[in-house]
Every structure is written in C-alpha cells, then in structure tokens.
Design a protein around this motif. Structure first.
Motif, PDB file in Angstrom:
ATOM      1  N   SER A  16       0.826  -1.214   0.000  1.00  0.00           N
ATOM      2  CA  SER A  16       0.000   0.000   0.000  1.00  0.00           C
ATOM      3  C   SER A  16       0.861   1.265   0.000  1.00  0.00           C
TER       4      SER A  16
ATOM      5  N   HIS B 151       2.193   1.749  -3.594  1.00  0.00           N
ATOM      6  CA  HIS B 151       1.060   2.163  -4.420  1.00  0.00           C
ATOM      7  C   HIS B 151       0.682   3.612  -4.135  1.00  0.00           C
ATOM      8  N   SER B 152       0.723   4.006  -2.872  1.00  0.00           N
ATOM      9  CA  SER B 152       0.367   5.364  -2.484  1.00  0.00           C
ATOM     10  C   SER B 152       1.317   6.382  -3.105  1.00  0.00           C
ATOM     11  N   VAL B 153       2.621   6.117  -3.056  1.00  0.00           N
ATOM     12  CA  VAL B 153       3.588   7.034  -3.653  1.00  0.00           C
ATOM     13  C   VAL B 153       3.378   7.092  -5.157  1.00  0.00           C
ATOM     14  N   ASN B 154       3.192   5.939  -5.779  1.00  0.00           N
ATOM     15  CA  ASN B 154       3.023   5.896  -7.228  1.00  0.00           C
ATOM     16  C   ASN B 154       1.773   6.619  -7.701  1.00  0.00           C
ATOM     17  N   THR B 155       0.682   6.493  -6.989  1.00  0.00           N
ATOM     18  CA  THR B 155      -0.575   7.069  -7.464  1.00  0.00           C
ATOM     19  C   THR B 155      -0.817   8.486  -6.972  1.00  0.00           C
ATOM     20  N   ARG B 156      -0.273   8.851  -5.827  1.00  0.00           N
ATOM     21  CA  ARG B 156      -0.563  10.164  -5.250  1.00  0.00           C
ATOM     22  C   ARG B 156       0.511  11.202  -5.526  1.00  0.00           C
ATOM     23  N   ASP B 157       1.684  10.794  -5.921  1.00  0.00           N
ATOM     24  CA  ASP B 157       2.751  11.761  -6.149  1.00  0.00           C
ATOM     25  C   ASP B 157       3.333  11.569  -7.546  1.00  0.00           C
ATOM     26  N   GLN B 158       2.510  11.798  -8.530  1.00  0.00           N
ATOM     27  CA  GLN B 158       2.936  11.629  -9.911  1.00  0.00           C
ATOM     28  C   GLN B 158       4.037  12.614 -10.293  1.00  0.00           C
TER      29      GLN B 158
ATOM     30  N   CYS C  42       7.246  11.013  -9.296  1.00  0.00           N
ATOM     31  CA  CYS C  42       7.554   9.877 -10.172  1.00  0.00           C
ATOM     32  C   CYS C  42       8.068  10.354 -11.532  1.00  0.00           C
TER      33      CYS C  42
END
Length: 100
Positions: A67, A70-77, A80
């Motif tokens: 989680s 996933h949180s870093v990948n989806t919330r901090d584009q 990334c």
C-alpha cells in the motif's frame, strides 16, 4: 552536522558510528512507512579519492507494505515523473562519457 547512531551485531554488542544529518533525516522519513531492515546513503564527496560521487539511497523494509508503494506511485505523480526524467538524463550523460 554529525549524529551518533548505534546498531547491533548478531551477538548483541553495540556498534557506534556517526551519521550525517542528511542520513538521519532520510531514515526518519523512510521509517514513517515501516521498520527499516537496512539503509544505505553514501557520502556525496569521497575524501579518500577527492571527488564527488553519484548520489543514491537504498533501503529495504523488514515487512514491505504494498500500500505504501502504491500510495507514492498514485498520489505523487510529480515525484515519479521527475525521478524518471532524472534517470533519463543520467543515462544520456553516461552514453556521452568517453570510456577510459
């Protein structure tokens, strides 16, 4: 600034070492997401050889939590995309460096 930190060997003996403020800050930030099994953040400047080194940070958690990734990948584009761009620039530069 340097901080005194301690780690323990398998026999339970305490090992003292000094850590930079940057290392302490990075470990604190990563520890918010779980217990670190190991962590590596080398110095930016190599005193022995007299040159700057590529900055990197490596770590592993004792119990990875999907989680968090996933949180870093989806919330901090923005983060990334910037990291992908930085890596691309590093590879481009390496392709231009003459081989000794």
């Amino acid at each position: 600034m340097q901080h005194r930190a301690y780690s323990y060997r398998a026999d339970g003996d305490q090992i003292g070492r000094f850590m930079s403020t940057r290392t302490v800050d990075a470990m604190k930030a990563l520890s918010r997401f779980g217990e670190l099994a190991w962590f590596k953040l080398p110095t930016e400047y190599n005193d022995e050889y007299g040159y700057h080194q590529v900055a990197y940070m490596g770590w592993r958690y004792t119990a990875p939590r999907e989680s968090v990734v996933h949180s870093v990948n989806t919330r901090d584009q923005e983060f990334c995309i910037a990291s992908i761009s930085d890596l691309a620039l590093i590879v481009q530069h390496l392709q231009r460096v003459p081989v000794p």
